[in-house]
Scaffold this motif. Structure first.
Motif, PDB file in Angstrom:
ATOM      1  N   ILE A  46       0.661  -1.258  -0.162  1.00 21.85           N
ATOM      2  CA  ILE A  46      -0.058  -0.037  -0.047  1.00 21.85           C
ATOM      3  C   ILE A  46       0.857   1.310  -0.036  1.00 21.85           C
ATOM      4  N   ALA A  47       0.414   2.040  -0.886  1.00 19.81           N
ATOM      5  CA  ALA A  47       1.217   3.411  -0.799  1.00 19.81           C
ATOM      6  C   ALA A  47       0.088   4.330  -0.006  1.00 19.81           C
ATOM      7  N   ILE A  48       0.885   5.273   0.872  1.00 16.89           N
ATOM      8  CA  ILE A  48       0.048   6.285   1.592  1.00 16.89           C
ATOM      9  C   ILE A  48       0.669   7.429   1.366  1.00 16.89           C
ATOM     10  N   SER A  49      -0.136   8.487   1.041  1.00 15.47           N
ATOM     11  CA  SER A  49       0.026  10.017   1.099  1.00 15.47           C
ATOM     12  C   SER A  49      -0.333  10.627   2.376  1.00 15.47           C
ATOM     13  N   VAL A  50       0.630  11.217   3.191  1.00 22.97           N
ATOM     14  CA  VAL A  50       0.093  11.954   4.207  1.00 22.97           C
ATOM     15  C   VAL A  50       0.466  13.556   3.973  1.00 22.97           C
ATOM     16  N   LEU A  51      -0.943  14.147   3.697  1.00 21.94           N
ATOM     17  CA  LEU A  51      -1.142  15.436   3.043  1.00 21.94           C
ATOM     18  C   LEU A  51      -0.604  16.629   3.804  1.00 21.94           C
ATOM     19  N   ASP A  52      -0.696  16.456   5.146  1.00 23.84           N
ATOM     20  CA  ASP A  52      -0.518  17.597   5.932  1.00 23.84           C
ATOM     21  C   ASP A  52       0.244  16.820   7.566  1.00 23.84           C
ATOM     22  N   CYS A  53       1.344  16.599   7.478  1.00 23.57           N
ATOM     23  CA  CYS A  53       2.103  15.966   8.628  1.00 23.57           C
ATOM     24  C   CYS A  53       2.708  16.810   9.711  1.00 23.57           C
ATOM     25  N   PRO A  54       2.349  16.315  11.064  1.00 24.82           N
ATOM     26  CA  PRO A  54       2.991  17.405  11.924  1.00 24.82           C
ATOM     27  C   PRO A  54       4.463  16.915  12.222  1.00 24.82           C
ATOM     28  N   TYR A  55       4.639  15.895  11.995  1.00 24.87           N
ATOM     29  CA  TYR A  55       6.142  15.476  12.015  1.00 24.87           C
ATOM     30  C   TYR A  55       7.055  15.788  10.902  1.00 24.87           C
ATOM     31  N   TYR A  56       6.429  16.438   9.858  1.00 21.49           N
ATOM     32  CA  TYR A  56       7.148  16.893   8.319  1.00 21.49           C
ATOM     33  C   TYR A  56       8.503  17.672   8.916  1.00 21.49           C
TER      34      TYR A  56
END
Length: 165
Positions: free
Chosen positions: A99-109
């Motif tokens: 599975i590919a998952i995109s995190v659009l707004d990550c607080p750990y960015y």
């Protein structure tokens, strides 16, 4: 000078601790701290799910597949306040085992950006967000997985792949 509210302060503290965890893992495990960090993410995810269930009465649903485990983790994450909204994630099933998952707004960015700015590559990232998704798959579906970060954008998001080990 910027004002720092409680929510921002909490995420700043998370960033500091995640950076410290990864730097300490590198101190003891060299340039490949991922096995150490992945285990820490598994402990953190397990503890979080257990607290939600035992102390707050949340129904922690078991899953039958990687995708279902990710979807259940997102659902409980929204209800538990970890995630703002399910639309913050995009899931792409490459096959039932990947599975590919995109995190659009990550607080750990910023923690990942800090590591990249030190000269490390995407493959070197331990990524707390995607690492905890992989841990959730193991906990919720009893499917051990590996994960890799594929991209960290300049927009506060990232993309990774979770795959059956």
């Amino acid at each position: 000078m910027k004002t720092l509210n409680k929510e921002s302060s909490g995420w700043l503290l998370s960033r500091v601790w995640l950076t410290a965890l990864e730097e300490t893992a590198r101190d003891f495990h060299g340039t490949y701290p991922k096995p150490f960090c992945a285990r820490a993410y598994e402990h953190a995810t397990s503890a979080w799910l257990r607290i939600l269930q035992d102390e707050y009465g949340f129904d922690v649903k078991k899953s039958q597949s990687i995708r279902e485990a990710i979807e259940n983790y997102i659902e409980i994450g929204v209800r538990g306040g970890l995630f703002k909204d399910p639309s913050s994630f995009q899931i792409q099933e490459i096959n039932p085992n990947k599975i590919a998952i995109s995190v659009l707004d990550c607080p750990y960015y910023e923690s990942c950006r800090d590591t990249l700015n030190e000269g490390f590559s995407y493959r070197d990232l331990t990524c707390a967000r995607i690492g905890c998704f992989a841990a959730a798959v193991k906990i919720l579906a009893n499917i051990p997985c590996t994960y890799e970060v594929e991209n960290v954008g300049h927009d506060g998001g990232c993309r990774g792949v979770i795959e059956r080990a």
